[in-house]
Design a protein around this motif. Sequence first.
Motif, PDB file in Angstrom:
ATOM      1  N   ILE A   6     -15.385  -2.067  -0.403  1.00  0.00           N
ATOM      2  CA  ILE A   6     -14.175  -2.342  -1.196  1.00  0.00           C
ATOM      3  C   ILE A   6     -14.418  -3.613  -2.004  1.00  0.00           C
ATOM      4  N   GLU A   7     -14.093  -3.577  -3.269  1.00  0.00           N
ATOM      5  CA  GLU A   7     -14.191  -4.780  -4.093  1.00  0.00           C
ATOM      6  C   GLU A   7     -12.837  -5.048  -4.725  1.00  0.00           C
ATOM      7  N   ILE A   8     -12.250  -6.170  -4.328  1.00  0.00           N
ATOM      8  CA  ILE A   8     -10.951  -6.552  -4.875  1.00  0.00           C
ATOM      9  C   ILE A   8     -11.172  -7.728  -5.792  1.00  0.00           C
ATOM     10  N   HIS A   9     -10.673  -7.587  -7.033  1.00  0.00           N
ATOM     11  CA  HIS A   9     -11.027  -8.577  -8.039  1.00  0.00           C
ATOM     12  C   HIS A   9      -9.798  -9.108  -8.741  1.00  0.00           C
ATOM     13  N   ASN A  10      -9.483 -10.386  -8.475  1.00  0.00           N
ATOM     14  CA  ASN A  10      -8.371 -11.052  -9.172  1.00  0.00           C
ATOM     15  C   ASN A  10      -7.051 -10.312  -9.085  1.00  0.00           C
ATOM     16  N   VAL A  23      -6.205 -12.788  -5.959  1.00  0.00           N
ATOM     17  CA  VAL A  23      -6.956 -12.615  -4.725  1.00  0.00           C
ATOM     18  C   VAL A  23      -8.199 -11.785  -5.001  1.00  0.00           C
ATOM     19  N   SER A  24      -9.334 -12.343  -4.652  1.00  0.00           N
ATOM     20  CA  SER A  24     -10.590 -11.602  -4.774  1.00  0.00           C
ATOM     21  C   SER A  24     -11.242 -11.526  -3.413  1.00  0.00           C
ATOM     22  N   LEU A  25     -11.776 -10.376  -3.079  1.00  0.00           N
ATOM     23  CA  LEU A  25     -12.196 -10.135  -1.701  1.00  0.00           C
ATOM     24  C   LEU A  25     -13.151  -8.956  -1.707  1.00  0.00           C
ATOM     25  N   ASP A  26     -14.284  -9.080  -1.029  1.00  0.00           N
ATOM     26  CA  ASP A  26     -15.194  -7.947  -0.895  1.00  0.00           C
ATOM     27  C   ASP A  26     -15.300  -7.563   0.567  1.00  0.00           C
ATOM     28  N   ILE A  27     -15.195  -6.278   0.835  1.00  0.00           N
ATOM     29  CA  ILE A  27     -15.351  -5.793   2.207  1.00  0.00           C
ATOM     30  C   ILE A  27     -16.716  -5.126   2.305  1.00  0.00           C
ATOM     31  N   LEU A  46      -1.636  -6.129   0.301  1.00  0.00           N
ATOM     32  CA  LEU A  46      -3.023  -6.032  -0.141  1.00  0.00           C
ATOM     33  C   LEU A  46      -3.573  -4.642   0.124  1.00  0.00           C
ATOM     34  N   ILE A  47      -3.271  -4.124   1.298  1.00  0.00           N
ATOM     35  CA  ILE A  47      -3.769  -2.794   1.642  1.00  0.00           C
ATOM     36  C   ILE A  47      -3.146  -1.722   0.769  1.00  0.00           C
ATOM     37  N   ARG A  48      -1.867  -1.841   0.512  1.00  0.00           N
ATOM     38  CA  ARG A  48      -1.221  -0.849  -0.350  1.00  0.00           C
ATOM     39  C   ARG A  48      -1.789  -0.913  -1.766  1.00  0.00           C
ATOM     40  N   LEU A  49      -2.068  -2.113  -2.225  1.00  0.00           N
ATOM     41  CA  LEU A  49      -2.684  -2.249  -3.542  1.00  0.00           C
ATOM     42  C   LEU A  49      -4.060  -1.611  -3.544  1.00  0.00           C
ATOM     43  N   ALA A  50      -4.814  -1.821  -2.469  1.00  0.00           N
ATOM     44  CA  ALA A  50      -6.152  -1.247  -2.387  1.00  0.00           C
ATOM     45  C   ALA A  50      -6.094   0.278  -2.391  1.00  0.00           C
ATOM     46  N   MET A  51      -5.058   0.833  -1.785  1.00  0.00           N
ATOM     47  CA  MET A  51      -4.920   2.291  -1.706  1.00  0.00           C
ATOM     48  C   MET A  51      -4.303   2.877  -2.977  1.00  0.00           C
ATOM     49  N   GLY A  52      -3.957   2.034  -3.914  1.00  0.00           N
ATOM     50  CA  GLY A  52      -3.351   2.542  -5.139  1.00  0.00           C
ATOM     51  C   GLY A  52      -1.893   2.927  -4.958  1.00  0.00           C
ATOM     52  N   MET A  53      -1.304   2.532  -3.838  1.00  0.00           N
ATOM     53  CA  MET A  53       0.085   2.894  -3.592  1.00  0.00           C
ATOM     54  C   MET A  53       1.041   1.869  -4.192  1.00  0.00           C
ATOM     55  N   ALA A  54       0.511   0.718  -4.539  1.00  0.00           N
ATOM     56  CA  ALA A  54       1.312  -0.275  -5.241  1.00  0.00           C
ATOM     57  C   ALA A  54       0.566  -0.618  -6.531  1.00  0.00           C
ATOM     58  N   VAL A  55       1.323  -1.053  -7.522  1.00  0.00           N
ATOM     59  CA  VAL A  55       0.722  -1.324  -8.824  1.00  0.00           C
ATOM     60  C   VAL A  55       0.620  -2.830  -9.042  1.00  0.00           C
ATOM     61  N   ALA A  57       0.085  -6.558 -10.867  1.00  0.00           N
ATOM     62  CA  ALA A  57       0.394  -7.161 -12.158  1.00  0.00           C
ATOM     63  C   ALA A  57      -0.898  -7.427 -12.927  1.00  0.00           C
ATOM     64  N   ALA A  58      -1.964  -7.674 -12.147  1.00  0.00           N
ATOM     65  CA  ALA A  58      -3.267  -7.902 -12.768  1.00  0.00           C
ATOM     66  C   ALA A  58      -4.348  -7.642 -11.743  1.00  0.00           C
ATOM     67  N   GLY A  59      -5.569  -7.422 -12.210  1.00  0.00           N
ATOM     68  CA  GLY A  59      -6.686  -7.264 -11.301  1.00  0.00           C
ATOM     69  C   GLY A  59      -7.041  -5.818 -11.062  1.00  0.00           C
ATOM     70  N   GLU A  60      -8.174  -5.621 -10.379  1.00  0.00           N
ATOM     71  CA  GLU A  60      -8.574  -4.244 -10.096  1.00  0.00           C
ATOM     72  C   GLU A  60      -9.186  -4.101  -8.709  1.00  0.00           C
ATOM     73  N   VAL A  61      -9.202  -2.872  -8.251  1.00  0.00           N
ATOM     74  CA  VAL A  61      -9.766  -2.559  -6.947  1.00  0.00           C
ATOM     75  C   VAL A  61     -10.791  -1.442  -7.118  1.00  0.00           C
ATOM     76  N   ARG A  62     -11.969  -1.657  -6.529  1.00  0.00           N
ATOM     77  CA  ARG A  62     -12.965  -0.589  -6.533  1.00  0.00           C
ATOM     78  C   ARG A  62     -13.320  -0.240  -5.089  1.00  0.00           C
ATOM     79  N   ILE A  63     -13.335   1.056  -4.806  1.00  0.00           N
ATOM     80  CA  ILE A  63     -13.742   1.511  -3.477  1.00  0.00           C
ATOM     81  C   ILE A  63     -14.872   2.513  -3.651  1.00  0.00           C
ATOM     82  N   PHE A  64     -15.931   2.354  -2.838  1.00  0.00           N
ATOM     83  CA  PHE A  64     -17.151   3.168  -2.992  1.00  0.00           C
ATOM     84  C   PHE A  64     -17.680   3.066  -4.424  1.00  0.00           C
TER      85      PHE A  64
END
Lengths: 290, 207, 132
Positions: A6-10, A23-27, A46-55, A57-64
């Motif tokens: 998981i890559e969480i970016h800004n 928040v930036s965070l790599d799993i 954070l988890i809901r944002l990572a799952m795309g269940m919340a939108v 305001a800025a930043g992106e999440v990449r999984i796999f």
Amino acid sequence: MSNNVIEIHNLTKRFKQFSLENVSLDIKQGFITGLIGANGAGKSTLIRLAMGMAVPAAGEVRIFGQSIKEQEADIKERIGFVADDSHFYEHLTIRTMKGIYAPFYKNWDETLFKRNLERFELSPKTKIKSLSKGMKMKFSLALALSHKADLLIMDEPTAGLDPVFRRELLDILADLMLDERKSILFSTHITTDLDRVADYIAFLHKGKLVFNESKEQIFDRYAMIRGDNELLDADVRKLFVGIKETAVGFEALTNNRSAVEALLSGHAHIERPTLEDIMFLTAKGAATHV
Amino acid sequence: MYNLIRKDFIAMRWYLLFVLGYAVFFGTFSGFPVFSPIMIITLPAVMMTLFAANIELRNKTMMFVGTLPVRRKQIVLAKYISIFLYLAVGLILLVIVHLVNEYIIHQSFPITVLSLIVSAGIAMTYSALYFPIQFLLGVKSSNIVSFISIFLMIFLISLIGNVADKATEFNWPILPIMIGLPVAAIILMYLSYRLSLSIFRRKDMEG
Amino acid sequence: MVIPMNLILSNASDEPIYGQIVRQIRNLILNNELAPGQSLPSIRQLAKDLGISVITTKRAYEELEKEGLIDSVVGKGSFVSGANPEFIREQRLRMLERKMAEMVEESRLLHMTLDELIDHIRLIDDEMEEKG
């Protein structure tokens, strides 16, 4: 050497009561990462944002390696999700609920599911509404483990579980981790579960990431100091992240163990903190150092 | 997406029995004021839409669906396509009611193609208005939305009922209506779908 | 294939967990309870059995590798190194020296002279002789 699953970016998300800011965070893939923090620190968000269940305001999440915004269906094929309240249809049976869930997954393994049900002592005929909180979580886990998921995301799974099954759960997770391609993200405010088994710990405090490191690194740096109040001078205080002073002495947390050992070795008791110590005293420290 | 639609039917299966009972009762009770296919096709479709919404609200299903491998587009589309399936259910009920009337009660239950088209058209228009509001106001206001939508229904039925009366009274040409109404309804639903999708894409999923 | 080792970890101890593992495996090897060439559990299997992080077991194995006590082969796992008896003896001697240093330190704190200490050691040695 290891990939990031998981890559969480800004990531930024604003609510009335609090916000996640940048928040930036790599799993890392192949490990158990514990996401810790007090209630309301932003873990579930954070988890809901990572799952795309919340939108955000800025930043992106990449999984796999894929963007959750664009490929969320492909990504979620490979994710097993367990929450403390999984929102099944209360009036249906386990069997029927499984009948709703299973067709969504290409890699559904019915034999594996039956084995998981047996292992967790669940009967297919039971209605969801008559399951206790713990049993609901076990059912959720049975589902999540039955479609060969590469990533297991668990949002406060142990709240509401008896200590016996909590141990068994950690065993199940450890079993999963024998395969180094699998990863687990486990958010909780009950840190004792992670003290032993987690590989990496990400600590969220009031919407900000305090650290995201391996447990080895954390316990190399952090230490609990207990000693007499006379030892407290300006130099010593500077090394403390948080401190609890009483009439009979102080208890403090440092994130610079070597510096403290140089100053106080032999005069104060220096030892390995628990994750709870780290959470509690970091919060305390932040409250006073405003 | 088939799985999304299927899940609603599974969750609603006991309600379907209720809808069947309702349809048979009102379809055979000729004393009832609005004794027409509208009762058997339109109202069940509306009822099932509201049932599905209510079940989703009670169980906070959205938080479960959000973890499944589906795209937001599929979630929205499934709701709209379900309407057509509800209408199909209504059609089956209509056939049952017609048979019951003809062979058991021996009273006539007039069905015209126009009435079928009007019934379907009302249901489709209703859904086109209801869904964007449901997506916009979200789960918390779902009960208010359902309440308002019942009034919406009654309004639509009387409006179109009036138009139908005027049409027969003044002998308006039927063919344009028979083609125009479904086409208009589908266009309306498509626009509504686009609107719902853009609303849904910008919101957090809520239980 | 893999003979189970008995490792006992203490959470209460202040010694870091990876250190406890290193120490105990080192002892097993130097006391010949683990034979040269014997395979060790994979880091993940060990982590699971001990209920700890795989990063900890990895660190322990890396430490043991640095000391020359084990070898890790990518894709095959870790094995007790087939080191020569000379090397083992040298390791054990080093451990003995550490124990001796502790003894000397302690005897000084007790205000014993070196001769008193040596006499004491002789006494103990005699007792062990008698026991056979």
